[in-house]
Design a protein around this motif. Structure first.
Motif, PDB file in Angstrom:
ATOM      1  N   LEU A  46       3.150  -5.877  -4.344  1.00 55.71           N
ATOM      2  CA  LEU A  46       4.116  -4.785  -4.243  1.00 55.71           C
ATOM      3  C   LEU A  46       4.560  -4.586  -2.800  1.00 55.71           C
ATOM      4  O   LEU A  46       5.747  -4.336  -2.532  1.00 55.71           O
ATOM      5  N   ALA A  47       3.620  -4.716  -1.871  1.00 56.75           N
ATOM      6  CA  ALA A  47       3.965  -4.549  -0.453  1.00 56.75           C
ATOM      7  C   ALA A  47       4.998  -5.586  -0.022  1.00 56.75           C
ATOM      8  O   ALA A  47       5.939  -5.271   0.708  1.00 56.75           O
ATOM      9  N   ARG A  48       4.828  -6.833  -0.473  1.00 53.90           N
ATOM     10  CA  ARG A  48       5.801  -7.886  -0.140  1.00 53.90           C
ATOM     11  C   ARG A  48       7.174  -7.564  -0.720  1.00 53.90           C
ATOM     12  O   ARG A  48       8.204  -7.729  -0.066  1.00 53.90           O
ATOM     13  N   VAL A  59       6.780  -3.745   2.949  1.00 51.77           N
ATOM     14  CA  VAL A  59       5.933  -2.723   3.560  1.00 51.77           C
ATOM     15  C   VAL A  59       4.621  -3.381   3.973  1.00 51.77           C
ATOM     16  O   VAL A  59       4.116  -4.273   3.281  1.00 51.77           O
ATOM     17  N   ASP A  60       4.055  -2.964   5.082  1.00 56.96           N
ATOM     18  CA  ASP A  60       2.749  -3.463   5.513  1.00 56.96           C
ATOM     19  C   ASP A  60       1.713  -3.103   4.439  1.00 56.96           C
ATOM     20  O   ASP A  60       1.581  -1.932   4.083  1.00 56.96           O
ATOM     21  N   SER A  98      -1.876   0.598   1.320  1.00 58.67           N
ATOM     22  CA  SER A  98      -3.253   0.923   0.947  1.00 58.67           C
ATOM     23  C   SER A  98      -3.626   2.330   1.410  1.00 58.67           C
ATOM     24  O   SER A  98      -4.244   3.099   0.673  1.00 58.67           O
ATOM     25  N   GLN A  99      -3.222   2.691   2.618  1.00 56.39           N
ATOM     26  CA  GLN A  99      -3.521   4.028   3.150  1.00 56.39           C
ATOM     27  C   GLN A  99      -2.803   5.109   2.357  1.00 56.39           C
ATOM     28  O   GLN A  99      -3.339   6.196   2.144  1.00 56.39           O
ATOM     29  N   TRP A 100      -1.591   4.823   1.897  1.00 59.01           N
ATOM     30  CA  TRP A 100      -0.879   5.783   1.055  1.00 59.01           C
ATOM     31  C   TRP A 100      -1.644   5.998  -0.250  1.00 59.01           C
ATOM     32  O   TRP A 100      -1.790   7.118  -0.718  1.00 59.01           O
ATOM     33  N   GLU A 158      11.104   9.340   0.657  1.00 59.96           N
ATOM     34  CA  GLU A 158      11.983   8.220   0.289  1.00 59.96           C
ATOM     35  C   GLU A 158      11.190   6.958  -0.074  1.00 59.96           C
ATOM     36  O   GLU A 158      11.622   6.166  -0.916  1.00 59.96           O
ATOM     37  N   GLU A 159      10.025   6.784   0.553  1.00 63.16           N
ATOM     38  CA  GLU A 159       9.192   5.623   0.222  1.00 63.16           C
ATOM     39  C   GLU A 159       8.560   5.796  -1.153  1.00 63.16           C
ATOM     40  O   GLU A 159       8.423   4.837  -1.915  1.00 63.16           O
ATOM     41  N   VAL A 160       8.159   7.010  -1.480  1.00 62.39           N
ATOM     42  CA  VAL A 160       7.621   7.285  -2.817  1.00 62.39           C
ATOM     43  C   VAL A 160       8.692   6.993  -3.859  1.00 62.39           C
ATOM     44  O   VAL A 160       8.429   6.355  -4.887  1.00 62.39           O
ATOM     45  N   ALA A 161       9.910   7.443  -3.585  1.00 58.60           N
ATOM     46  CA  ALA A 161      11.014   7.205  -4.514  1.00 58.60           C
ATOM     47  C   ALA A 161      11.274   5.705  -4.673  1.00 58.60           C
ATOM     48  O   ALA A 161      11.546   5.222  -5.784  1.00 58.60           O
TER      49      ALA A 161
END
Length: 265
Positions: free
Chosen positions: A19-21, A25-26, A31-33, A43-46
């Protein structure tokens, strides 16, 4: 919210790195989220929910949480039923390959008996009706220490914590017996730091150091009404040095078991 992000990803059968790729996103940040250590921008959650095609009801709920969550300063002082900090702790414990606990005043939560844990919770400012909820949660957390591929735990406990009576003498006797049983488990190390040792930086408070297979380490600091997560590299290095210092002052595993056996008589 953090646990829900992970749940929707796993429900769509996406790996974290996959999903990160896709989102560019790093993976460490993602993972920290999901661990609740950092709060993602709305906006990232969306973007995550949109990519995973999450239904409107769940999307609206998670976006509402993202909009109203407290600004992250590594602090959570919400004493409600299962606060965000506790959710993050549970995620860290499940994901860690090694946990190092330093406890100057009480037995670490992962090693507590039900009666000891209940006595601690009952003596706190938690509402009576919430004690059982917290107790069940605490006992469920201990499952990471048993079963297939259990988490390794290194517990350094002050002798003061062993001798401090929590509940009554019977509760403490059972707690010491429980420590003795766990101390001979292959994935659990229990070492006692003698009470006569002079001042050392560990007296500043309890902490847990979480080591992960591929992600950077995280330190949890706990206090009466708040907890803090630290992942800055310099701070982590400082806590590693403190672990080394405490380990140097603590009794060996064998001597620690001998002390516990003497107290159990």
């Amino acid at each position: 919210m953090s646990a829900s992000l992970r749940e929707v990803r796993e429900a769509r059968k996406f790996g974290l790195r996959e999903l990160a790729r896709a989102l560019e996103v790093d993976p460490r940040l993602l993972s920290q989220w999901e661990l609740g250590i950092r709060v993602p921008p709305v906006e990232e959650v969306a973007r995550i929910l949109g990519y995973l095609r999450v239904d409107r009801t769940v999307t609206n709920r998670l976006l509402f949480l993202a909009q109203h969550v407290k600004d992250p300063n590594w602090l959570d002082s919400n004493p409600s039923d299962l606060p965000a900090a506790l959710t993050a702790v549970m995620q860290c414990e499940r994901s860690a390959s090694l946990i190092t606990n330093w406890s100057p005043l009480i037995i670490p939560g992962l090693l507590q008996t039900p009666d000891y844990a209940r006595a601690l919770l009952a003596a706190s400012d938690i509402k009576v009706e919430e004690v059982d909820v917290r107790l069940v949660s605490r006992l469920k957390r201990q499952r990471i220490l048993s079963g297939y591929d259990p988490v390794r735990l290194k517990a350094i406990i002050s002798e003061l914590a062993i001798r401090e009576v929590v509940g009554d003498a019977d509760v403490m006797s059972d707690q010491i017996d429980h420590l003795l049983r766990l101390a001979v488990t292959s994935n659990i190390s229990v070492r006692i730091l003698p009470g006569e040792v002079g001042y050392h930086p560990g007296k500043g408070g309890m902490f847990a150091l979480y080591e992960f297979p591929s992600d950077p380490a995280i330190v949890l600091l706990e206090h009466h009404h708040a907890s803090a997560f630290v992942n800055e590299l310099g701070a982590i290095a400082s806590y590693r040095k403190l672990v080394k210092l405490l380990s140097g002052k603590a009794l060996s595993e064998e001597a620690s078991r001998a002390l516990l056996q003497e107290m159990a008589r």
